[in-house]
Design an enzyme around this catalytic site. Structure first.
Site: not given
Lengths: 311, 311
Positions: A179, A207-209
């Protein structure tokens, strides 16, 4: 006050000594230096912190060295799904996008959500429709998917598991979280933060981080600090880590380096979290902390020289 | 310790005296009482806080009185898109879903994300695929869309604006925010929180509010408190309000009522925010606060009688 600006950028955290597939230390040094100096030029000219973090993160997105924009990791279907968020410390205005595809610069779409929508967060097809409405630059899949990511994805698939940006399957802690992010303090004393990511290799569809979550992977408030995080996203979400760091300053008046340290200690104590943060406080002081063995970041404090940590 | 459990539920906040379209005060009283007593029964029998908040929120979702599950408001395309999240204070485990359709109980899908996925948050089609994988109950659009919401949506569309759950177009502050939620403190001393919503009338496709965001609309930590919020979601996201309330307890050792009050003061000071919160702290004390003129909520403190506020 004339050179009282600060800037930090990061490009991932992890057990970096094991990871050369994406680029050498020199590659990262060169990339980081170029981006920091571009940011410096803008800040010197009086550009707002919000513009500068958007610009720096878009450059990090464009560089295939990092897991964001071009060079993003692949999800369980071999696709790139990206998340990004940006926040203005002046009025807590924020924009966030998640689960988007084919957008050249997710951080600029997040900025557009901040500026042009009544909302903070747009996801998936709705976010894409919004992008189309505003003529945001889209590129074909080919642009985003680079060869080393395909190989990495195939290895993850073969091993039948979700992996982070880079992870040695035999040794759980040998990971890299790619990231990217930036925090800035401008000549007007405003803070801003931005974070962008391709997420986790072989991640589940949808999926969300933490990157697009205000308070988890990104936060900015002129009264406290600007924070951008990188690491195991789920752990940053569960601890709401960027806001925790801001609250360390709000309640305890810590300076950026101590607040970053306190945040990482909280992350580890609460969920044995892995990752790192960059923090600039309301006086322009720079701080960073990480629970991984290494982290890639660079900073300019109070208009001084560029500094780096690349391991 | 045998009756040392606490439970709170909420069904929206706003200028409630203006809003009778969705149900009378008696309708809400009856619904709230029934749900609180069902939650009490479970807590008395030793059920974990996490089970109880899931159960109470699923009952709120099933009741068309509220803007969550059946009875959700409609987005810009006249569709129901729902968000929900749940969090366990014991280990900060969390599950969240956003932008989902046709799922009878979004909160149970969020619980499944907590339990069965490696992730905290799943959105859109990916979340739906995950639901299918686990055989989660789906129902046709007809089940969710009730007549009063169609009328409300048409009015919003005609006025060409995004509206909240209920909003008098002539008078900006005459709104209702119908998000539902629950917080619980069980016989083992564990805390949990859950929040579920249909969002904002005529909202943009893909808009996500605070309800599914850990730290914004929901948060639980055995060391501090459990929080569920309702209100203008974007303002709760920008202030990361649920985590702020937890941090008021973490740093200042406030009790739940004072922490709720401090949180609402922060919300108003920072972004002139509109909404309310329910809070149970680590000693089982109940607190609530709202910046709207009214809020619908009920509570049982330390195994005592059911109490309500319906205006």
């Amino acid at each position: 006050m004339s050179n009282h600006y600060s800037l930090m950028i990061h490009g991932g955290a992890g057990a970096l000594q094991h990871i050369q597939a994406e680029g050498s230390e020199e590659d990262f040094a060169q990339s980081m230096y170029g981006i920091l100096e571009q940011g410096r030029l803008k800040l010197q000219q009086g550009a707002p912190a919000l513009d500068v973090v958007e610009h720096c993160v878009s450059l990090l997105e464009d560089d295939p060295l990092y897991n964001a924009g071009r060079g993003s990791v692949l999800n369980e279907y071999g696709e790139v799904e990206m998340d990004a968020a940006i926040m203005d410390g002046q009025d807590l205005a924020a924009g966030s996008v998640a689960g988007i595809k084919n957008i050249k610069n997710p951080i600029s779409l997040a900025r557009l959500v901040l500026k042009k929508s009544e909302h903070v967060m747009l996801i998936g097809h709705g976010a894409m429709e919004f992008a189309e409405l505003w003529g945001v630059e889209c590129l074909p899949d080919d642009y985003f998917i680079i060869e080393s990511r395909i190989k990495q994805f195939q290895e993850a698939e073969k091993a039948g598991k979700m992996m982070l940006d880079h992870e040695d399957i035999e040794q759980e802690p040998q990971r890299k979280f790619g990231t990217v992010g930036a925090t800035a303090f401008d000549l007007e004393g405003n803070l801003a933060a931005a974070t962008s990511t391709g997420g986790i290799v072989n991640k589940r569809w949808g999926r969300v981080g933490d990157s697009p979550i205000i308070g988890a992977g990104v936060f900015a408030d002129n009264d406290t600090c600007a924070v951008s995080a990188t690491g195991y996203g789920e752990q940053f979400m569960r601890t709401v880590l960027a806001k925790m760091i801001s609250d360390c300053i709000h309640f305890q008046s810590l300076a950026a380096p101590q607040a970053a340290q306190a945040g990482i200690e909280y992350l580890v104590a609460k969920v044995k979290g892995l990752g790192g943060v960059i923090v600039i406080d309301a006086k322009g002081r720079c701080g960073a902390g990480h629970s991984t063995s290494g982290m890639i970041y660079g900073w300019i404090e109070h208009g001084g020289e560029s500094h780096f940590q690349l391991t």
